[in-house]
Design a protein around this motif. Sequence first.
Motif, PDB file in Angstrom:
ATOM      1  N   ARG A 250     -15.094  51.893  37.021  1.00 18.84           N
ATOM      2  CA  ARG A 250     -15.630  52.223  37.124  1.00 18.84           C
ATOM      3  C   ARG A 250     -15.425  53.360  38.951  1.00 18.84           C
ATOM      4  O   ARG A 250     -15.640  54.076  38.834  1.00 18.84           O
TER       5      ARG A 250
ATOM      6  N   LEU B  52     -18.287  58.798  33.358  1.00 15.70           N
ATOM      7  CA  LEU B  52     -19.063  57.947  33.711  1.00 15.70           C
ATOM      8  C   LEU B  52     -20.310  58.333  33.627  1.00 15.70           C
ATOM      9  O   LEU B  52     -21.224  57.572  33.730  1.00 15.70           O
TER      10      LEU B  52
ATOM     11  N   GLU C 201     -14.896  57.141  39.544  1.00 21.52           N
ATOM     12  CA  GLU C 201     -15.618  57.702  40.281  1.00 21.52           C
ATOM     13  C   GLU C 201     -15.316  58.243  41.723  1.00 21.52           C
ATOM     14  O   GLU C 201     -14.956  59.323  42.320  1.00 21.52           O
TER      15      GLU C 201
ATOM     16  N   GLN D 280     -21.888  60.910  34.085  1.00 18.98           N
ATOM     17  CA  GLN D 280     -23.095  61.421  34.739  1.00 18.98           C
ATOM     18  C   GLN D 280     -22.780  63.204  35.030  1.00 18.98           C
ATOM     19  O   GLN D 280     -22.525  64.014  35.756  1.00 18.98           O
TER      20      GLN D 280
ATOM     21  N   LYS E 148     -14.411  61.895  43.066  1.00 18.04           N
ATOM     22  CA  LYS E 148     -15.044  62.617  44.206  1.00 18.04           C
ATOM     23  C   LYS E 148     -13.855  63.226  44.602  1.00 18.04           C
ATOM     24  O   LYS E 148     -14.245  64.231  45.649  1.00 18.04           O
TER      25      LYS E 148
ATOM     26  N   TRP F  18     -14.396  63.193  34.258  1.00 25.55           N
ATOM     27  CA  TRP F  18     -14.773  61.955  34.935  1.00 25.55           C
ATOM     28  C   TRP F  18     -15.812  61.778  35.328  1.00 25.55           C
ATOM     29  O   TRP F  18     -16.247  60.790  35.144  1.00 25.55           O
ATOM     30  N   TYR F  19     -17.103  62.582  35.345  1.00 23.32           N
ATOM     31  CA  TYR F  19     -18.127  63.049  35.648  1.00 23.32           C
ATOM     32  C   TYR F  19     -18.860  62.824  34.038  1.00 23.32           C
ATOM     33  O   TYR F  19     -19.779  61.753  34.343  1.00 23.32           O
TER      34      TYR F  19
END
Length: 281
Positions: A55, A86, A59, A88, A63, A82-83
């Motif tokens: 994880r 996750l 992240e 998100q 970023k 990727w978000y």
Amino acid sequence: ALLSTADLCWALHADSSAVLEGLKLFCPSALDTWASVRRLGVLYWLDAKSHPRVRAIAEGIGKKLVVGKPSTQEEMDQLIFWYVVLDQKSKAISILSVFFKSEKAVADLLRKDGTDPAVASAFSKNAYRLLQLRRYFLALALFLLSGALGDAVGVAANRRYCNDPQLALTIARLNDPVTREQGVVGELEADVWRTVQSTAEDARDPWLQSLALWHQGQLDEASRIIDDEALPEPGNDSEAPSRVAMEKLFWHCAPPGYGDSGLEAFRDAVASSRQAVELAG
């Protein structure tokens, strides 16, 4: 290739969590992009208990993409993926709305509720269309948003599409409740390892077969399949192959200009990380 499949096996059986922490301390950029993580074979030598570290890697990649401001369509698709992987999605929408206003159509699509059967169906249809366009990362994101976790894992591993078992493992480890909550290999991850095992059998690669069998919990078979000649001779330092594999990681990831003194610093970083991992455990 940076690491042979034999190196990957030895990396798996080394103190892989501590080595990963050492890489983050000494060569932080080594884990900045998916391409780099993939080249290092990280998902092959981290086990199912490493969910928090996987994880953290995901992240970090997300970023880094935001900070670098995606300049290509694939980078934008990766950022969204990727978000989403996750869980998100709202963060992905905010990033698109504030920094990438030209992507309004994508942001509006992401705002839709994938738990609605009609929306989930639309997500799935769009995902298959994106596969045809070779926009694999965005397709994977839409599969995930439609609730089709198995499809996302399968597409990532499939030779016809992503042909990336490590990406499939990442999706499974971050989203399969069995792996995420219990730290064991769930059925989705097991499917990926069976695919890896089949590939290894076709290639007659005993090291990759052993690695896949080990992750499936078939420890005796994983040990048996490695020819005795490939293992250290009795009386030799059995950790030497592990060190060789880890030092290959150093020479690939180290900043320019580092020599033997840099290698010693990397070893110290790994040793410090090992102690931290032991304390945390």
